[in-house]
Design a protein around this motif. Structure first.
Motif, PDB file in Angstrom:
ATOM      1  N   ILE A 127     -29.694 -32.843  10.047  1.00 45.70           N
ATOM      2  CA  ILE A 127     -29.107 -34.090   9.555  1.00 45.70           C
ATOM      3  C   ILE A 127     -29.688 -34.450   8.188  1.00 45.70           C
ATOM      4  N   ASP A 128     -30.886 -33.927   7.867  1.00 45.61           N
ATOM      5  CA  ASP A 128     -31.592 -34.354   6.649  1.00 45.61           C
ATOM      6  C   ASP A 128     -30.898 -33.904   5.357  1.00 45.61           C
ATOM      7  N   ASN A 129     -30.069 -32.871   5.442  1.00 44.59           N
ATOM      8  CA  ASN A 129     -29.348 -32.322   4.270  1.00 44.59           C
ATOM      9  C   ASN A 129     -30.273 -31.926   3.125  1.00 44.59           C
ATOM     10  N   ASP A 130     -31.449 -31.399   3.485  1.00 46.48           N
ATOM     11  CA  ASP A 130     -32.417 -31.038   2.445  1.00 46.48           C
ATOM     12  C   ASP A 130     -32.496 -29.535   2.207  1.00 46.48           C
ATOM     13  N   VAL A 131     -31.545 -28.776   2.741  1.00 51.00           N
ATOM     14  CA  VAL A 131     -31.562 -27.322   2.535  1.00 51.00           C
ATOM     15  C   VAL A 131     -30.956 -27.015   1.162  1.00 51.00           C
ATOM     16  N   PRO A 132     -31.705 -26.323   0.287  1.00 49.51           N
ATOM     17  CA  PRO A 132     -31.172 -26.020  -1.046  1.00 49.51           C
ATOM     18  C   PRO A 132     -29.960 -25.095  -0.983  1.00 49.51           C
ATOM     19  N   GLU A 133     -29.193 -25.074  -2.046  1.00 46.74           N
ATOM     20  CA  GLU A 133     -28.073 -24.137  -2.249  1.00 46.74           C
ATOM     21  C   GLU A 133     -26.827 -24.452  -1.442  1.00 46.74           C
ATOM     22  N   THR A 134     -26.817 -25.590  -0.735  1.00 48.77           N
ATOM     23  CA  THR A 134     -25.587 -25.992  -0.059  1.00 48.77           C
ATOM     24  C   THR A 134     -25.390 -27.489  -0.227  1.00 48.77           C
ATOM     25  N   MET A 165     -31.674 -61.526   4.968  1.00 48.24           N
ATOM     26  CA  MET A 165     -31.772 -60.197   4.364  1.00 48.24           C
ATOM     27  C   MET A 165     -31.896 -59.184   5.516  1.00 48.24           C
ATOM     28  N   PHE A 166     -31.410 -57.988   5.265  1.00 48.59           N
ATOM     29  CA  PHE A 166     -31.421 -56.958   6.304  1.00 48.59           C
ATOM     30  C   PHE A 166     -31.968 -55.654   5.739  1.00 48.59           C
ATOM     31  N   VAL A 167     -32.746 -54.982   6.572  1.00 48.38           N
ATOM     32  CA  VAL A 167     -33.232 -53.649   6.209  1.00 48.38           C
ATOM     33  C   VAL A 167     -32.784 -52.706   7.313  1.00 48.38           C
ATOM     34  N   LEU A 168     -32.137 -51.612   6.924  1.00 47.82           N
ATOM     35  CA  LEU A 168     -31.690 -50.596   7.879  1.00 47.82           C
ATOM     36  C   LEU A 168     -32.480 -49.326   7.604  1.00 47.82           C
ATOM     37  N   GLU A 169     -33.238 -48.887   8.599  1.00 53.25           N
ATOM     38  CA  GLU A 169     -34.021 -47.658   8.412  1.00 53.25           C
ATOM     39  C   GLU A 169     -33.297 -46.467   9.028  1.00 53.25           C
ATOM     40  N   THR A 170     -33.174 -45.391   8.249  1.00 54.94           N
ATOM     41  CA  THR A 170     -32.523 -44.170   8.744  1.00 54.94           C
ATOM     42  C   THR A 170     -33.577 -43.095   9.007  1.00 54.94           C
ATOM     43  N   LEU A 171     -33.188 -42.052   9.722  1.00 55.56           N
ATOM     44  CA  LEU A 171     -34.029 -40.848   9.808  1.00 55.56           C
ATOM     45  C   LEU A 171     -33.945 -40.118   8.465  1.00 55.56           C
ATOM     46  N   GLY A 172     -34.573 -38.980   8.384  1.00 53.59           N
ATOM     47  CA  GLY A 172     -34.553 -38.201   7.145  1.00 53.59           C
ATOM     48  C   GLY A 172     -35.885 -37.535   6.856  1.00 53.59           C
ATOM     49  N   GLY A 173     -36.876 -37.791   7.711  1.00 56.48           N
ATOM     50  CA  GLY A 173     -38.193 -37.191   7.469  1.00 56.48           C
ATOM     51  C   GLY A 173     -38.724 -37.618   6.120  1.00 56.48           C
ATOM     52  N   GLN A 174     -39.231 -36.682   5.371  1.00 52.84           N
ATOM     53  CA  GLN A 174     -39.786 -36.978   4.032  1.00 52.84           C
ATOM     54  C   GLN A 174     -38.721 -36.847   2.948  1.00 52.84           C
ATOM     55  N   THR A 175     -37.456 -36.951   3.332  1.00 52.49           N
ATOM     56  CA  THR A 175     -36.372 -36.823   2.350  1.00 52.49           C
ATOM     57  C   THR A 175     -35.454 -38.045   2.434  1.00 52.49           C
ATOM     58  N   GLY A 176     -34.748 -38.305   1.340  1.00 49.14           N
ATOM     59  CA  GLY A 176     -33.932 -39.518   1.305  1.00 49.14           C
ATOM     60  C   GLY A 176     -32.438 -39.282   1.189  1.00 49.14           C
ATOM     61  N   HIS A 177     -31.987 -38.073   1.493  1.00 55.29           N
ATOM     62  CA  HIS A 177     -30.552 -37.781   1.303  1.00 55.29           C
ATOM     63  C   HIS A 177     -29.660 -38.678   2.165  1.00 55.29           C
ATOM     64  N   GLY A 303     -35.737 -22.576  -3.774  1.00 57.09           N
ATOM     65  CA  GLY A 303     -35.116 -23.812  -4.250  1.00 57.09           C
ATOM     66  C   GLY A 303     -35.747 -25.088  -3.716  1.00 57.09           C
ATOM     67  N   GLN A 304     -35.368 -26.185  -4.309  1.00 61.21           N
ATOM     68  CA  GLN A 304     -35.768 -27.536  -3.869  1.00 61.21           C
ATOM     69  C   GLN A 304     -34.524 -28.392  -3.964  1.00 61.21           C
ATOM     70  N   LYS A 305     -34.370 -29.328  -3.049  1.00 65.97           N
ATOM     71  CA  LYS A 305     -33.195 -30.201  -3.126  1.00 65.97           C
ATOM     72  C   LYS A 305     -33.645 -31.652  -3.049  1.00 65.97           C
ATOM     73  N   SER A 306     -33.457 -32.371  -4.127  1.00 70.81           N
ATOM     74  CA  SER A 306     -33.864 -33.780  -4.173  1.00 70.81           C
ATOM     75  C   SER A 306     -32.642 -34.666  -4.242  1.00 70.81           C
ATOM     76  N   PRO A 307     -32.748 -35.895  -3.744  1.00 69.98           N
ATOM     77  CA  PRO A 307     -31.626 -36.828  -3.900  1.00 69.98           C
ATOM     78  C   PRO A 307     -31.342 -37.056  -5.385  1.00 69.98           C
ATOM     79  N   ASP A 308     -30.116 -37.393  -5.690  1.00 70.03           N
ATOM     80  CA  ASP A 308     -29.665 -37.606  -7.065  1.00 70.03           C
ATOM     81  C   ASP A 308     -30.395 -38.830  -7.656  1.00 70.03           C
ATOM     82  N   ALA A 309     -31.279 -38.557  -8.639  1.00 67.31           N
ATOM     83  CA  ALA A 309     -32.099 -39.630  -9.212  1.00 67.31           C
ATOM     84  C   ALA A 309     -31.231 -40.674  -9.911  1.00 67.31           C
ATOM     85  N   ALA A 310     -30.157 -40.229 -10.564  1.00 66.17           N
ATOM     86  CA  ALA A 310     -29.295 -41.183 -11.284  1.00 66.17           C
ATOM     87  C   ALA A 310     -28.615 -42.123 -10.282  1.00 66.17           C
ATOM     88  N   ALA A 311     -28.155 -41.570  -9.174  1.00 67.90           N
ATOM     89  CA  ALA A 311     -27.490 -42.408  -8.155  1.00 67.90           C
ATOM     90  C   ALA A 311     -28.486 -43.420  -7.591  1.00 67.90           C
TER      91      ALA A 311
END
Ligand code: F6P
Length: 322
Positions: A127-134, A165-177, A303-311
């Motif tokens: 679910i984390d979507n942190d695999v590079p190249e896809t 105010m509301f905060v919604l916490e998602t899974l994702g491990g150490q990634t923010g995708h 590879g490394q896959k990081s969330p889009d910094a501009a977004a």
């Protein structure tokens, strides 16, 4: 007749069962046998595997989790484990392996299998979507949909009773995708990701401004971004509004896969079988947009896959370089 084996490693994800179903269906159609390995590399080392028929897998694609069971173990990284794995593969006359797993499993497991000379095609399942190249791994779409449904529910009550105010916490491990995709989709006011530290006073000012303009504020936080209870309390104090926290937890990782995950699983599964039957190895199935193809496992490992910094910056109201 060619004999393939399939295993799940690491965290399960919605779409994993659909990939198993696709692999078995496609292999049988092409005249190959498939053996299902239980509980990942540990099960492979222990010889815990048995044939899978089309009737064994009929309809499993509709379910979350993995019918094979999975494990987070180091068996394939250790010499003794690799020897036991090689023994099982020899004894069972396995010609090729389909490896279903996330970033760690594919990066390390895939490379170890390659080094051992085992024919292997990996399918990215996390679910984390942190695999590079896809662009997408199986489970990401479903996990985002679950969080989006919760954010939509939060908005209903937020609009009905303004001033919170509301905060919604998602899974994702150490990634923010996941968190970033969800935050963008629901027009959150703030997103907190492990990859980019955020000044909480800045965040509180943004949340306060949102309460003033639209009556409520919504932040989406990835679980790796920090102690979400402490962050929520800080935002409340600094912004001067009540803040409510929703944590999804593992409910986000289970349940039936979305159409997109099932469709992608069907294509990934068939492609993995095709490549193995053609004698190819050291590959991972991947997608660019809706185009499905394979990539070299070496590229994934490098590879490394990081969330889009501009977004991320745009969503948080920060300047974005051209
Ligand atoms: O598989 C990825 C993931 O779901 C992460 O999003 C999460 O942090 C982690 O697994 C949870 O792992 P476990 O199920 O072992 O607690």
């Amino acid at each position: 007749m060619m004999r393939l084996a399939i295993l799940t490693s690491g965290g399960d994800s919605p779409g994993t069962n659909a990939a198993i179903e696709a692999v078995v269906r496609h292999a049988r159609q092409e005249g190959a046998e498939v053996l299902g390995i239980r509980h990942g590399f540990a099960g492979l080392a222990a010889g815990d595997l048995s044939p899978l028929t089309v009737s064994d897998v009929d309809g499993i694609g509709a379910r979350g989790g993995t019918v094979l069971g999975t494990s987070r173990d180091r068996t394939v990284g250790e010499a003794e484990g690799r020897e036991r794995i090689a023994t099982t593969l020899r004894r069972e006359r396995i010609d090729g392996l389909v490896l279903l797993g996330g970033d760690g499993s594919i990066r390390h497991g895939g490379r170890s299998l390659n080094d051992m000379g085992v024919a292997c095609v990996a399918i990215p399942c996390t679910i984390d979507n942190d695999v590079p190249e896809t662009d997408r791994s199986l489970g990401f779409d479903t996990a985002c949909n679950r969080a989006i449904a919760l954010a939509d529910g939060i908005r209903d009550t937020a609009q009905a009773l303004p001033g919170r105010m509301f905060v919604l916490e998602t899974l994702g491990g150490q990634t923010g995708h996941i968190a970033l995709a969800v935050a963008e989709t629901v027009y959150a006011d703030l997103v907190l990701l492990p990859e980019f530290p955020l000044d909480l006073d800045y965040g509180a000012a943004r949340m306060a401004a949102a309460v003033a303009s639209r009556g409520y504020a919504l932040a989406v936080a990835s679980e790796g971004a920090g102690d979400v209870h402490a962050m929520t309390a800080y935002l409340a104090e600094a912004a001067g509004h009540r803040a409510r926290l929703t944590t999804i937890g593992h409910a986000q990782r289970g349940g039936p896969p979305s159409y997109l995950d099932r469709r992608l699983a069907a294509e990934f599964g068939a492609l993995a079988v095709e490549r193995l039957l053609a004698g190819e190895t050291g590959l991972m199935t991947a997608c660019s947009g809706y185009h499905v193809h394979t990539v070299d496992l070496g590229w994934v490992a490098a590879g490394q896959k990081s969330p889009d910094a501009a977004a991320y910056r745009r969503l948080n109201g920060m300047e974005v370089a051209d």
